[in-house]
Motif scaffolding. Sequence first.
Motif, PDB file in Angstrom:
ATOM      1  N   PRO A 228       0.808  -1.237   0.000  1.00  0.00           N
ATOM      2  CA  PRO A 228       0.000   0.000   0.000  1.00  0.00           C
ATOM      3  C   PRO A 228       0.832   1.274   0.000  1.00  0.00           C
ATOM      4  N   ASP A 229       1.885   1.336   0.767  1.00  0.00           N
ATOM      5  CA  ASP A 229       2.681   2.570   0.826  1.00  0.00           C
ATOM      6  C   ASP A 229       3.326   2.862  -0.523  1.00  0.00           C
ATOM      7  N   GLN A 230       3.937   1.837  -1.101  1.00  0.00           N
ATOM      8  CA  GLN A 230       4.608   2.025  -2.394  1.00  0.00           C
ATOM      9  C   GLN A 230       3.604   2.309  -3.502  1.00  0.00           C
ATOM     10  N   GLU A 231       2.435   1.657  -3.421  1.00  0.00           N
ATOM     11  CA  GLU A 231       1.413   1.907  -4.436  1.00  0.00           C
ATOM     12  C   GLU A 231       0.916   3.358  -4.357  1.00  0.00           C
ATOM     13  N   PHE A 232       0.743   3.860  -3.140  1.00  0.00           N
ATOM     14  CA  PHE A 232       0.343   5.257  -2.959  1.00  0.00           C
ATOM     15  C   PHE A 232       1.378   6.180  -3.582  1.00  0.00           C
ATOM     16  N   GLN A 233       2.654   5.894  -3.304  1.00  0.00           N
ATOM     17  CA  GLN A 233       3.724   6.733  -3.846  1.00  0.00           C
ATOM     18  C   GLN A 233       3.750   6.662  -5.373  1.00  0.00           C
ATOM     19  N   ALA A 234       3.558   5.451  -5.921  1.00  0.00           N
ATOM     20  CA  ALA A 234       3.608   5.298  -7.378  1.00  0.00           C
ATOM     21  C   ALA A 234       2.510   6.092  -8.060  1.00  0.00           C
ATOM     22  N   ARG A 235       1.307   6.034  -7.514  1.00  0.00           N
ATOM     23  CA  ARG A 235       0.199   6.763  -8.131  1.00  0.00           C
ATOM     24  C   ARG A 235       0.449   8.273  -8.114  1.00  0.00           C
ATOM     25  N   HIS A 236       0.934   8.777  -6.987  1.00  0.00           N
ATOM     26  CA  HIS A 236       1.181  10.212  -6.887  1.00  0.00           C
ATOM     27  C   HIS A 236       2.346  10.642  -7.775  1.00  0.00           C
ATOM     28  N   ARG A 237       3.353   9.781  -7.914  1.00  0.00           N
ATOM     29  CA  ARG A 237       4.464  10.154  -8.782  1.00  0.00           C
ATOM     30  C   ARG A 237       4.038  10.123 -10.244  1.00  0.00           C
ATOM     31  N   LEU A 238       3.112   9.206 -10.608  1.00  0.00           N
ATOM     32  CA  LEU A 238       2.625   9.191 -11.985  1.00  0.00           C
ATOM     33  C   LEU A 238       1.885  10.484 -12.317  1.00  0.00           C
ATOM     34  N   ILE A 239       1.115  10.984 -11.369  1.00  0.00           N
ATOM     35  CA  ILE A 239       0.410  12.266 -11.577  1.00  0.00           C
ATOM     36  C   ILE A 239       1.414  13.397 -11.740  1.00  0.00           C
ATOM     37  N   ALA A 240       2.416  13.387 -10.886  1.00  0.00           N
ATOM     38  CA  ALA A 240       3.450  14.446 -10.962  1.00  0.00           C
ATOM     39  C   ALA A 240       4.228  14.376 -12.255  1.00  0.00           C
ATOM     40  N   LEU A 241       4.527  13.147 -12.690  1.00  0.00           N
ATOM     41  CA  LEU A 241       5.340  12.987 -13.906  1.00  0.00           C
ATOM     42  C   LEU A 241       4.585  13.363 -15.169  1.00  0.00           C
ATOM     43  N   GLN A 242       3.240  13.322 -15.102  1.00  0.00           N
ATOM     44  CA  GLN A 242       2.463  13.729 -16.275  1.00  0.00           C
ATOM     45  C   GLN A 242       2.682  15.203 -16.624  1.00  0.00           C
ATOM     46  N   ASN A 243       3.038  15.989 -15.631  1.00  0.00           N
ATOM     47  CA  ASN A 243       3.233  17.419 -15.839  1.00  0.00           C
ATOM     48  C   ASN A 243       4.685  17.761 -16.201  1.00  0.00           C
ATOM     49  N   VAL A 244       5.525  16.693 -16.233  1.00  0.00           N
ATOM     50  CA  VAL A 244       6.945  16.925 -16.573  1.00  0.00           C
ATOM     51  C   VAL A 244       7.122  16.718 -18.060  1.00  0.00           C
ATOM     52  N   LYS A 245       7.692  17.684 -18.697  1.00  0.00           N
ATOM     53  CA  LYS A 245       7.934  17.582 -20.149  1.00  0.00           C
ATOM     54  C   LYS A 245       9.250  16.860 -20.402  1.00  0.00           C
TER      55      LYS A 245
END
Length: 444
Positions: A427-444
Amino acid sequence: MIRPSIFFTIAFGVTLGTAQAQQLPAGTHAADDHSREDAASARIQEAETALEHQDYKDASAKLKVLAAELPKDAHVLYDLGFAEERNGEEDAAAQAYANAIAADATLGEPRVALGLLDARAGRLEKAHQELQDAAALTSAAPELRGRALRALASMDESSHPDAARDELLAAVKLTGEASSDTLATADLAARAGDNDDAETEFRRAITADPQNIDAVAGLAHVLVQEKKSEEAETVLTSALKTHPNDPRLVSQLASVYVSEDKAQQAIPLVEQMRAADPQLATDDSTTRLLARLYGMNGQYEDSEKIYKTLVDRNPKDPSLLDDLADAFIQQQHYPEAQVLLEKAVGMRSNFATPEDWGEAAGHLAFAASKNHDPHVTLQALTARATVLPNSPSSLFLEATAHDTLHESKEASRAYRAFLSVANGKFPDQEFQARHRLIALQNVK
């Protein structure tokens, strides 16, 4: 080792006398035939007496003279082989046994003796043939043929357990069941993976001899294989009441406790066993078991101390480096762990299996990640992937390493791969992965 038969054919004297009589001039008589026979018999008796008194050097000296005079007497040659073997002259013994077989192919004793001697010397193919020939001698005593069959079963138990079981059964048919046959049958069944039969036979052996440690250890091993850890624990605990500190029983019980996550109960057993026997205090396998138990019990400093000693004694064993590194990781000493694991992974050919090497590479990836070294993390994961499939842990390490290196595309791919196999178990790593995917979507 086969005892000499201590019998020499009386026909030997008659045959010799007949041969001599045929060579005498016409009209003369072999008046000294009986005296020659008596002299030979007396010398034979002297050799027999020396064998009976275990004076093998004297027996060998006498039998060598007799063998030179009687090169076709199989019994003389066999007893010479026996004496030479007891004197440590195995090459001479083998030759004497072979000569005895050549002199009388129906005599079983030298065949069995030569087969056993060759087996001990590692000449297994030759030994196998000699023992098979002895077992096939219908003129030989059933006890001798049974011994040959049991020796064959012992030789075949590791490589050909089915053949070994047939050989043992044939021996039992010839001579009846010996006390050792039950245990041998159990061992063979266990090797063949027939745990039900193995358990039955081990229990029979224990019923016949409750103090038989081999049977107790065998039964405990089978019970563990059958996932009957509690029964194995009961069997071993009971046996240790009468055989305290027996290394095999203690090690087995400690292993059972490990499987039951009862390290706290296992530690005093192993500590006491090592204290009672100075040799076990320096035995690597026993020492390693204690180190593992300390680690399971959270005594990481104690575990580290033991593993350091073992590494000093076995510097080319990468699995020990891996174990010591784990003790460091548990104490969050990641730089020290990374150094050890880099060294271990560099010893690929020294690992027992490629998979073991792959596991060590995975451990290196984790230590390097904790040590903020994403380059080594990715290198280690690449190495691991050559022998092991990706796991949730390896995919998460890969994702965070790429993320640290600002490799957004690679990080996003790895995060998604991780989430596809995590299934809510992290659960902890999955939470981190989802949030990092959202953040990475905004990275060009």
